[in-house]
Motif scaffolding. Structure first.
Motif, mmCIF file in Angstrom:
data_model
loop_
_atom_site.group_PDB
_atom_site.id
_atom_site.type_symbol
_atom_site.label_atom_id
_atom_site.label_comp_id
_atom_site.label_asym_id
_atom_site.label_seq_id
_atom_site.Cartn_x
_atom_site.Cartn_y
_atom_site.Cartn_z
ATOM 1 N N LEU A 1 1.046 -1.003 0.347
ATOM 2 C CA LEU A 1 0.097 0.002 0.217
ATOM 3 C C LEU A 1 0.847 1.448 0.132
ATOM 4 O O LEU A 1 0.320 2.105 -0.981
ATOM 5 N N PHE A 2 1.667 1.082 1.143
ATOM 6 C CA PHE A 2 2.871 2.386 0.657
ATOM 7 C C PHE A 2 4.402 1.767 0.254
ATOM 8 O O PHE A 2 4.652 2.318 1.325
ATOM 9 N N PRO A 3 5.081 2.062 -0.584
ATOM 10 C CA PRO A 3 5.767 1.374 -1.625
ATOM 11 C C PRO A 3 6.923 2.382 -1.265
ATOM 12 O O PRO A 3 6.789 3.908 -1.007
ATOM 13 N N GLY A 4 8.050 2.000 -0.676
ATOM 14 C CA GLY A 4 9.133 2.784 -0.048
ATOM 15 C C GLY A 4 9.161 2.852 0.449
ATOM 16 O O GLY A 4 9.931 3.772 1.163
ATOM 17 N N LEU A 5 8.620 2.601 2.239
ATOM 18 C CA LEU A 5 8.444 3.259 3.245
ATOM 19 C C LEU A 5 8.598 1.663 3.576
ATOM 20 O O LEU A 5 7.894 0.929 3.470
ATOM 21 N N LYS A 6 9.357 2.755 5.087
ATOM 22 C CA LYS A 6 9.625 1.055 6.279
ATOM 23 C C LYS A 6 8.506 1.636 7.348
ATOM 24 O O LYS A 6 9.019 2.411 8.076
ATOM 25 N N SER A 7 8.059 0.674 8.087
ATOM 26 C CA SER A 7 7.531 0.847 9.000
ATOM 27 C C SER A 7 7.935 0.539 10.361
ATOM 28 O O SER A 7 8.652 -0.745 10.482
ATOM 29 N N HIS A 8 8.194 1.241 11.493
ATOM 30 C CA HIS A 8 8.504 0.971 12.963
ATOM 31 C C HIS A 8 7.780 1.323 13.958
ATOM 32 O O HIS A 8 8.101 2.748 13.728
ATOM 33 N N LEU A 9 7.755 1.049 15.042
ATOM 34 C CA LEU A 9 6.312 0.638 15.390
ATOM 35 C C LEU A 9 7.395 0.920 17.347
ATOM 36 O O LEU A 9 8.214 0.277 17.025
ATOM 37 N N LEU A 10 6.953 1.952 18.021
ATOM 38 C CA LEU A 10 8.227 2.543 18.881
ATOM 39 C C LEU A 10 7.125 1.979 20.322
ATOM 40 O O LEU A 10 6.339 1.404 20.340
ATOM 41 N N MET A 11 8.275 1.041 21.039
ATOM 42 C CA MET A 11 8.141 0.429 22.582
ATOM 43 C C MET A 11 8.865 0.895 23.439
ATOM 44 O O MET A 11 9.653 1.295 23.129
ATOM 45 N N LEU A 12 8.121 0.945 24.577
ATOM 46 C CA LEU A 12 9.142 1.134 25.574
ATOM 47 C C LEU A 12 10.434 0.639 25.703
ATOM 48 O O LEU A 12 11.085 -0.394 25.491
ATOM 49 N N PRO A 13 11.788 1.580 25.633
ATOM 50 C CA PRO A 13 12.466 1.490 25.386
ATOM 51 C C PRO A 13 13.454 0.498 26.854
ATOM 52 O O PRO A 13 14.091 -0.597 26.658
ATOM 53 N N PHE A 14 11.828 -0.226 27.986
ATOM 54 C CA PHE A 14 12.143 -1.237 28.994
ATOM 55 C C PHE A 14 12.602 -2.148 28.187
ATOM 56 O O PHE A 14 13.507 -3.450 28.386
ATOM 57 N N TRP A 15 12.012 -3.085 27.367
ATOM 58 C CA TRP A 15 11.383 -4.455 26.611
ATOM 59 C C TRP A 15 13.284 -4.799 25.770
ATOM 60 O O TRP A 15 13.715 -6.331 25.613
ATOM 61 N N PHE A 16 13.564 -3.664 25.186
ATOM 62 C CA PHE A 16 15.036 -3.723 24.410
ATOM 63 C C PHE A 16 15.928 -4.086 25.366
ATOM 64 O O PHE A 16 17.715 -4.356 25.004
ATOM 65 N N ARG A 17 15.922 -4.358 26.856
ATOM 66 C CA ARG A 17 17.251 -4.655 27.802
ATOM 67 C C ARG A 17 17.078 -6.108 27.728
ATOM 68 O O ARG A 17 17.906 -7.012 28.986
ATOM 69 N N VAL A 18 15.742 -6.816 27.158
ATOM 70 C CA VAL A 18 15.939 -8.458 28.171
ATOM 71 C C VAL A 18 16.191 -9.626 27.060
ATOM 72 O O VAL A 18 15.727 -8.730 25.880
ATOM 73 N N GLY B 1 10.610 -7.410 13.692
ATOM 74 C CA GLY B 1 9.655 -7.023 13.285
ATOM 75 C C GLY B 1 9.155 -5.569 13.193
ATOM 76 O O GLY B 1 8.742 -4.859 12.736
ATOM 77 N N GLY B 2 10.288 -5.328 12.927
ATOM 78 C CA GLY B 2 10.634 -3.399 12.971
ATOM 79 C C GLY B 2 10.233 -2.835 14.135
ATOM 80 O O GLY B 2 9.884 -1.688 14.164
ATOM 81 N N LEU B 3 10.042 -3.211 15.366
ATOM 82 C CA LEU B 3 9.946 -2.241 16.911
ATOM 83 C C LEU B 3 11.450 -1.811 17.130
ATOM 84 O O LEU B 3 12.562 -2.632 16.862
ATOM 85 N N VAL B 4 10.970 -0.830 17.564
ATOM 86 C CA VAL B 4 12.187 0.360 18.272
ATOM 87 C C VAL B 4 11.734 0.629 18.875
ATOM 88 O O VAL B 4 10.796 1.385 19.877
ATOM 89 N N SER B 5 13.209 1.488 19.970
ATOM 90 C CA SER B 5 13.011 1.809 21.160
ATOM 91 C C SER B 5 11.755 3.408 20.628
ATOM 92 O O SER B 5 12.279 3.629 19.598
ATOM 93 N N SER B 6 10.986 3.732 21.821
ATOM 94 C CA SER B 6 10.222 4.357 21.722
ATOM 95 C C SER B 6 11.092 5.913 22.697
ATOM 96 O O SER B 6 10.616 7.487 22.814
ATOM 97 N N SER B 7 11.927 6.150 22.870
ATOM 98 C CA SER B 7 13.155 7.005 23.287
ATOM 99 C C SER B 7 13.280 8.024 22.397
ATOM 100 O O SER B 7 13.127 7.908 20.976
#
Length: 335
Positions: A132-149, A159-165
């Motif tokens: 639907l949106f060619p040429g675009l990459k989606s990134h869902l922001l998630m609490l930084p805490f989860w990226f320390r696990v 899946g494209g999840l990144v820190s919400s910082s």
């Protein structure tokens, strides 16, 4: 309470849909804890060297969630996500084309209990985001805490999840060639405490950080409303000022994670459990709001753009609510 059991002759397709959602519920509620426990047990076992090697990798890779993450097209196109999509089902609705040479901030509303619509649409390809949106990459922001696990962080980044910082969002929307979409569930964890069928309250009136960064980097703002997001779960009554809500707010302020006491249906029966209802979700992506870059935006600049954003979000809801079963007398409430 009378329990309504699921019939035995359910088609295999629907059983696979249920299994897909069950694994998602597990990954959302318990996978991080399991990964952390496994890492600690590995560290205390005869295989402790593997744990140390991973810890070294973790140290070297620490900033990746704040610098675009590490997407995997293979993971995003797993067949399990098609079954996940069809359980509800979930659809992504495009209203206009988006220029792939621009960077965008998608404001996702409402948060819901487990942001199922945001996950399906922007962390998988099951609803056709790239088509639907060619040429675009989606990134869902998630609490930084989860990226320390350990390990869990690597899985969700696929899946494209990144820190919400602030650092992470700035990295995405300052990409010189454009093409990045940062998806923010603006209401955050506190909004999930109000997520129940029929709820139309959005915690957005005092959420202006993403507005400031949009101005600072010249990223285009796009309101997104996910019809049906709040219909997936019931929740225990927790009105503002109640003992339960006070406790939830206190836990959220300490832990950074909300604790909604939700329930819906089970795997083998329809009367209670943590599985969401089979309710359609239609995530509508609105028109972009043009943003002129201001390196040091003033409070007046931020307030002005924030007011435009709120109006655009309200217009998007009013324009499409009739298509998805919301009566004419229902309107959004910004708190």
């Amino acid at each position: 309470m009378k329990i309504e059991f699921a019939p035995l002759n359910i088609p295999l397709r629907r059983r696979l849909q249920t299994a897909a959602v069950l694994q998602w519920i597990f990954s959302f509620l318990a996978m991080a804890q399991c990964c952390l426990a496994a890492f600690v047990l590995l560290l205390l076992s005869d295989w402790w060297m593997l744990a140390l090697l991973y810890a070294s990798w973790l140290w070297l890779d620490w900033d990746t969630p704040c610098s675009g993450g590490r997407r995997s097209h293979w993971v995003r196109t797993w067949t399990v996500w098609d079954y996940f999509r069809d359980y509800f089902p979930i659809t992504l609705v495009k209203t206009v084309d988006l220029d792939p040479k621009q960077n965008y901030i998608f404001g996702f509303h409402p948060h819901g209990v487990l942001v199922a619509g945001a996950f399906a649409n922007f962390c998988t390809e099951s609803t056709g985001f790239s088509r639907l949106f060619p040429g675009l990459k989606s990134h869902l922001l998630m609490l930084p805490f989860w990226f320390r696990v350990p390990v869990f962080r690597d899985y969700i980044m696929c899946g494209g999840l990144v820190s919400s910082s602030k650092q992470s969002l700035s990295y995405l929307v300052s990409h010189p060639d454009g093409g990045n979409v940062a998806v923010i569930a603006v209401g955050g964890a506190p909004e999930s405490l109000d997520a129940r069928p029929g709820a139309l309250k959005l915690q957005v009136r005092n959420r202006k950080g993403f507005i400031k960064l949009a101005l600072k980097h010249g990223a285009q703002l796009v309101p997104v409303f996910s019809f049906g997001e709040n219909e997936l779960f019931d929740q225990m009554d927790n009105p503002t000022g109640s003992p339960l809500r006070t406790l939830q707010n206190r836990l959220q302020s300490v832990m950074g994670v909300a604790m909604p006491l939700f329930h819906a249906r089970g795997v083998f029966q329809y009367s209670f459990g943590l599985m969401p209802y089979r309710t359609s979700i239609h995530t509508v992506v609105g028109k972009p709001i043009p943003v002129s870059q201001i390196c040091s935006p003033s409070n007046e600049d931020i307030d002005r753009l924030h007011a435009v954003y709120l109006q655009s979000l309200s217009d998007l809801f009013e324009q499409h609510k009739h298509d998805y079963g919301i009566t004419v007398d229902k309107h959004l409430t910004f708190i």
